[in-house]
Motif scaffolding. Structure first.
Motif: not given
Ligand code: MG
Ligand code: ADP
Length: 605
Positions: A8, A389, A411
């Protein structure tokens, strides 16, 4: 047996997760690691960071990159955030004045009211009047004390140019409040009514930090009281101050033409929004619009220049033309910035109004394929750009014990606040909003006047304490901690940030209470506001109450107070929220990287 890596790449952090799949398709997670992202997200320079993180994670299980079957990169959310700030008021003191001043070591105690007079003129005055004496540097403290003692019945306070308040005070027959370190003492008007206030050790002034306190002493009307409001405000938390009243009361607050924002939505509706209306009004207008196409600032004004500078920077970063950069979300926050007062007598600062803006641009798609290709060439391992994502983050978040579908993920990153909702049918709704961890750091830095972003970052992440003696500190919670060995003398009397490794002194005259107040206020303004905005956009029927559970992930979910602040707010909507604990072991970290491994398993079955 297949060894898979999920990677990521974030604005701030590159996280990896290593998983192993047996012949039946069962996944076992083996290892993880995270490093700072190298270069701008979505560019080839990320490869260095990725390789480093992979090496660290693989080393933990005695493997190296050549053992991998596949590396899976996230389809990084194509958003880049930026922040800026502009003050919109400026305080100017013209020839005559009302000043506030806060030296380190004032002398005496109490409140003294009187007419200003140079010390060498005091013997020529009569006894019916009360005075505040002005003592220039050229007079020694012994001489000053002698003259004050001789005239003590008509002197109620003193303003001293040198740092000698305590020395003079120690020699006086009667205690009077003394403010020292007044640099430009010659600018203080003579023959004017003045007030000197010095609080007891460990206390703060009460009268001069209260606009009505100043109004009572000087007999101000309502209109005049309005002007002294910001003088009073900038004195809050000080141990001493002096305020002088002059015939015209010439403290002016000049409002700088801040300009307007033009917000355009996808239906080509353009909404104008004046910056001086304040952040709340700006946000109401932004939230009321549907999907935003672009935001521009009025040319020739502060906000126009600010947004142009942002777009210019982002154009360079993403290698595009400035006209192609479209701001798709903006978070405005009202803030106060301590700035030097123009024409001040002792280097006073006033709290000026400012507006801070976090903006976010969306790229069509970041060139992740290029990153993948370079990584594949360098490692000789198959590299896939796999999955959106938001989906990966939701999959990863579901490994938190106690969660179920439908699940919402918030997030809390560095550059943006991202939210996603994954339901039982596998449908995902997601949004990216401007304003996150870096914005908080900038606001703490400017509002406390630190001018030091790495110190501001530490202030954000850690509690503060006051070093009350070389053997004990008082934490912001009131708890007292004792030490057997003496602390470093340079920490004595200072407010310090308590990090895991050390105590960092804050070499500014900022009280512990102020730091805590600003820190929490800023966190609320950014993340609580963004949590509500983001969840409102992804919730079924746009109603947050329809979201059953929310998992907080990302670097800012590690914060020692942000998750609690968000949970508190969401409990008002009856929404269960909590900090993620990815795979029961990673805390709020590694959600996307973990999701990438899980999606590999699904693809194989
Ligand atoms: Mg992130
Ligand atoms: P990204 O996904 O954009 O790379 P991250 O999820 O790594 O971002 O989050 C980065 C942000 O997290 C930064 O603003 C950083 O200050 C913040 N952060 C990291 N660790 C902590 C912590 N222990 N407490 C508070 N904030 C933290």
């Amino acid at each position: 047996m297949k060894l898979i890596a999920g990677v990521d790449i974030g604005n701030s952090t590159t996280e990896v997760c290593i998983g192993q799949m047996d012949l039946e398709g069962h996944i076992q997670f083996c290892s993880s690691a995270s490093v700072n992202t190298t270069g701008t997200k979505g560019t080839v320079s990320n490869v260095i960071g990725i390789e480093k993180a992979l090496a660290i994670a693989l080393n933990k299980i005695d493997k190296n990159i050549s053992h991998l079957t596949e590396i899976r990169l996230n389809e990084a959310a194509p958003v880049i955030g930026d922040t800026a700030m502009e003050t919109i008021t400026e305080t100017i003191i013209t020839e005559s004045t009302m000043i506030g001043h806060n030296p380190y070591t004032p002398g005496g105690e109490g409140i003294g009211i009187g007419i200003t007079i140079p010390l060498d003129k005091i013997c020529f005055t009569n006894c019916n009047e009360q005075y505040i004496v002005l003592i220039p540097e050229t007079v020694t403290y012994e001489e000053a004390a002698r003259v004050i003692n001789q005239n003590i019945d008509k002197i109620n306070g003193a303003i001293v140019q040198a740092d000698e308040g305590v020395l003079i005070n120690n020699r006086l027959k009667k205690k009077i409040p003394i403010v020292d370190e007044v640099q430009f003492i010659e600018k203080i008007p003579v023959g004017m009514k003045a007030v000197v206030e010095v609080a007891a050790q460990g206390k703060t002034i009460k009268q001069l930090s209260n606009p009505y306190g100043i109004a009572s002493i000087f007999g101000l009307d309502a209109e005049e009281t309005k002007y002294v409001m910001h003088v009073a405000k900038s004195l809050i938390g000080n141990r001493s101050a002096v305020v002088i009243r002059t015939p015209k009361g010439e403290v002016k607050e000049r409002v700088i033409p801040a300009g307007a924002l033009f917000i355009q939505d996808t239906n080509r509706t353009i909404v104008k929004c004046n910056i001086d209306e304040g952040a709340q009004s700006i946000m109401e207008k932004i939230n009321a619009l549907g999907i935003i196409e672009d935001i521009n600032g009025e040319p020739g004004t502060n906000v126009g220049g600010m947004l142009n500078k942002m777009k210019d920077g982002l154009a360079e970063l993403t290698d595009r033309k400035m006209e192609d950069i479209k701001i798709q979300d903006l978070l405005a926050v009202d803030t106060m910035v301590p700035l030097d007062v123009k024409g001040a007598l002792a280097g006073e600062v006033s709290m000026e109004k400012a507006v801070a803006i976090a903006a976010m641009v969306k790229a069509d798609k970041l060139p992740m394929e290029k990153v993948a290709q370079t990584l594949e060439e360098k490692t000789g391992i198959k590299v896939m750009v796999a999955g959106v994502e938001a989906v990966m983050a939701s999959l990863g978040a579901l490994t938190t014990p106690g969660t179920k579908l439908p699940i919402a993920v918030l997030d809390l990153g560095g550059g943006s606040t991202d939210a996603a909702l994954l339901d039982e049918n596998g449908t995902v709704r997601s949004v990216h909003l401007a304003g996150a961890g870096q914005f908080i750091t900038m606001l703490i830095d400017s509002e406390l006047g630190l001018n030091n972003l790495s110190l501001a970052e530490e202030v954000k992440k850690n509690p503060v304490a006051k070093v009350e003696s070389l053997f004990h500190i008082r934490m912001e919670t009131g708890e007292v901690i004792f030490y057997e060995k003496p602390l470093a003398p340079k920490l004595f009397g200072k407010v310090v940030v308590i990090t895991e490794k050390e105590m960092i002194p804050i070499d500014k005259k900022i009280s512990m209470e102020k730091i805590v107040h600003v820190r929490q206020k800023v966190k609320r303004k950014v993340f609580v506001q963004n949590a509500i905005r983001a969840l409102g956009k992804i919730a079924p029927l746009e109603n947050i109450r329809n979201i059953p559970n929310v998992v907080l992930v990302g670097g800012s979910a590690l914060d020692f107070e942000i998750p609690e602040l968000i949970m508190e707010e969401l409990s008002n909507f009856n929404v269960l929220a909590g900090r993620g604990n990815i795979r029961r072991t990673e805390g709020p970290r590694n959600a996307v990287a973990t999701g990438l491994i899980m999606s590999f398993a699904e693809g194989q079955i």
